[in-house]
Design a protein around this motif. Structure first.
Motif, short mmCIF file in Angstrom:
data_model
loop_
_atom_site.label_atom_id
_atom_site.label_comp_id
_atom_site.label_asym_id
_atom_site.label_seq_id
_atom_site.Cartn_x
_atom_site.Cartn_y
_atom_site.Cartn_z
N HIS A 109 0.81 -1.23 0.00
CA HIS A 109 0.00 0.00 0.00
C HIS A 109 0.84 1.28 0.00
CE1 HIS A 109 0.57 -0.55 4.39
NE2 HIS A 109 0.54 0.77 4.41
N GLN A 110 2.08 1.23 0.49
CA GLN A 110 2.89 2.44 0.45
C GLN A 110 3.20 2.86 -0.99
OE1 GLN A 110 6.35 2.63 2.93
NE2 GLN A 110 5.14 2.68 4.81
N ARG A 111 3.32 1.90 -1.88
CA ARG A 111 3.53 2.22 -3.29
C ARG A 111 2.31 3.01 -3.82
NH1 ARG A 111 7.06 0.78 -7.00
NH2 ARG A 111 8.10 -0.70 -5.65
N VAL A 112 1.13 2.62 -3.39
CA VAL A 112 -0.09 3.32 -3.79
C VAL A 112 -0.10 4.73 -3.21
CG1 VAL A 112 -2.63 3.30 -3.65
CG2 VAL A 112 -1.38 1.16 -4.03
N ASN A 113 0.37 4.88 -1.95
CA ASN A 113 0.42 6.21 -1.33
C ASN A 113 1.19 7.21 -2.20
OD1 ASN A 113 -0.86 5.17 0.94
ND2 ASN A 113 1.01 5.05 2.17
N ALA A 114 2.28 6.76 -2.80
CA ALA A 114 3.16 7.65 -3.56
C ALA A 114 2.77 7.79 -5.03
CB ALA A 114 4.60 7.16 -3.46
N ARG A 115 1.75 7.07 -5.45
CA ARG A 115 1.41 7.02 -6.88
C ARG A 115 1.10 8.40 -7.47
NH1 ARG A 115 -2.62 2.66 -7.87
NH2 ARG A 115 -0.79 1.36 -7.63
N ALA A 116 0.36 9.24 -6.76
CA ALA A 116 -0.01 10.56 -7.31
C ALA A 116 1.24 11.40 -7.55
CB ALA A 116 -0.96 11.29 -6.37
N LEU A 117 2.20 11.35 -6.62
CA LEU A 117 3.42 12.13 -6.79
C LEU A 117 4.28 11.56 -7.92
CD1 LEU A 117 2.39 13.09 -4.00
CD2 LEU A 117 4.77 13.27 -3.33
N GLU A 118 4.32 10.25 -8.02
CA GLU A 118 5.09 9.62 -9.09
C GLU A 118 4.44 9.90 -10.45
OE1 GLU A 118 7.03 5.29 -10.06
OE2 GLU A 118 5.00 5.31 -9.26
N SER A 119 3.12 9.81 -10.51
CA SER A 119 2.40 9.98 -11.79
C SER A 119 2.60 11.36 -12.39
CB SER A 119 0.91 9.72 -11.59
OG SER A 119 0.70 8.37 -11.29
N CYS A 120 2.68 12.38 -11.54
CA CYS A 120 2.85 13.74 -12.08
C CYS A 120 4.32 14.11 -12.28
CB CYS A 120 2.15 14.76 -11.18
SG CYS A 120 3.04 15.17 -9.68
N GLY A 121 5.23 13.25 -11.85
CA GLY A 121 6.66 13.51 -12.04
C GLY A 121 7.33 14.19 -10.87
N ALA A 122 6.66 14.27 -9.72
CA ALA A 122 7.24 14.93 -8.55
C ALA A 122 8.09 13.98 -7.70
CB ALA A 122 6.14 15.53 -7.69
N ALA A 123 7.98 12.69 -7.95
CA ALA A 123 8.70 11.70 -7.15
C ALA A 123 9.10 10.51 -8.01
CB ALA A 123 7.84 11.24 -5.98
N VAL A 124 10.05 9.76 -7.50
CA VAL A 124 10.48 8.51 -8.11
C VAL A 124 10.21 7.43 -7.07
CG1 VAL A 124 12.50 7.19 -8.86
CG2 VAL A 124 12.26 9.61 -9.50
N VAL A 125 9.61 6.33 -7.49
CA VAL A 125 9.36 5.21 -6.59
C VAL A 125 10.24 4.05 -7.03
CG1 VAL A 125 7.66 3.61 -5.65
CG2 VAL A 125 6.99 5.98 -6.14
N GLN A 126 11.04 3.56 -6.10
CA GLN A 126 11.91 2.41 -6.36
C GLN A 126 11.50 1.27 -5.43
OE1 GLN A 126 14.91 2.15 -8.42
NE2 GLN A 126 13.94 3.90 -9.41
#
Length: 182
Positions: A109-126
């Motif tokens: 679920h933490q991956r889902v938490n960061a999805r909005a930031l990753e989708s717009c290009g504000a974050a990278v999820v590894q």
């Protein structure tokens, strides 16, 4: 800013320690300084301090940061878990962030938490691969690019604008108040 949350994160600590000691780590060459919330393990704190010192990277390694706001406010880049609070802090402070979601949650679920930031290009999820060497091999290259590329970090910071204000509750209250007056 490096934070694994209030308890620290052993795999993030091990990753940063190995990355800082690797040939590819650009922190010293780029003139960075690090604030690292490592959790309460004294041995972990000492090992991190020694690694940063050997690498010639100015670092403040501590068990806990309280308050956390000034650290987020001063950050140009963050490495963090992706708990709801950490994602909200990155968003509120518009800090380009590499998220390494907690690897042991079955539903991720933490991956889902960061999805909005990753989708717009504000974050990278590894993916946190748990093993420090594997994290250096996979996430380390992306982190090195983020450290080296100021224009990329600026683009990430601007990407937060597409998400709107981080004050969702306040915005909802304003809309409801305006609607009630009509």
């Amino acid at each position: 800013l490096v934070t694994g949350g209030s308890q620290g994160a052993g795999s993030i600590n091990a990753f940063l320690r190995a990355w800082v000691e690797s040939q590819d780590c650009p922190l010293r060459a780029e003139g960075w300084q690090v604030v690292h919330q490592a959790g309460r393990d004294k041995g972990e704190i000492d090992a991190l301090r020694a690694a940063y010192e050997r690498a010639g990277v100015p670092a403040h390694v501590t068990a806990f940061l309280d308050p956390m706001g000034p650290a987020w406010g001063a950050a140009d880049l963050a490495i963090s878990r992706a708990g709801a609070g950490s994602v909200a802090e990155a968003w509120a402070n518009r800090v380009p962030t590499m998220f390494l979601p907690y690897p042991y949650h079955r539903d991720q679920h933490q991956r889902v938490n960061a999805r909005a930031l990753e989708s717009c290009g504000a974050a990278v999820v590894q993916t946190d691969r748990i093993d420090a060497r594997e994290n250096v091999a996979h996430a380390g290259a992306a982190l090195s690019r983020m450290v080296r590329d100021a224009s990329d970090r600026e683009s990430m910071r601007r990407a937060f604008e597409s998400l709107g204000p981080p004050d969702g509750a306040g915005e909802a209250a304003r809309v409801l108040h305006a609607w009630r007056r009509e």
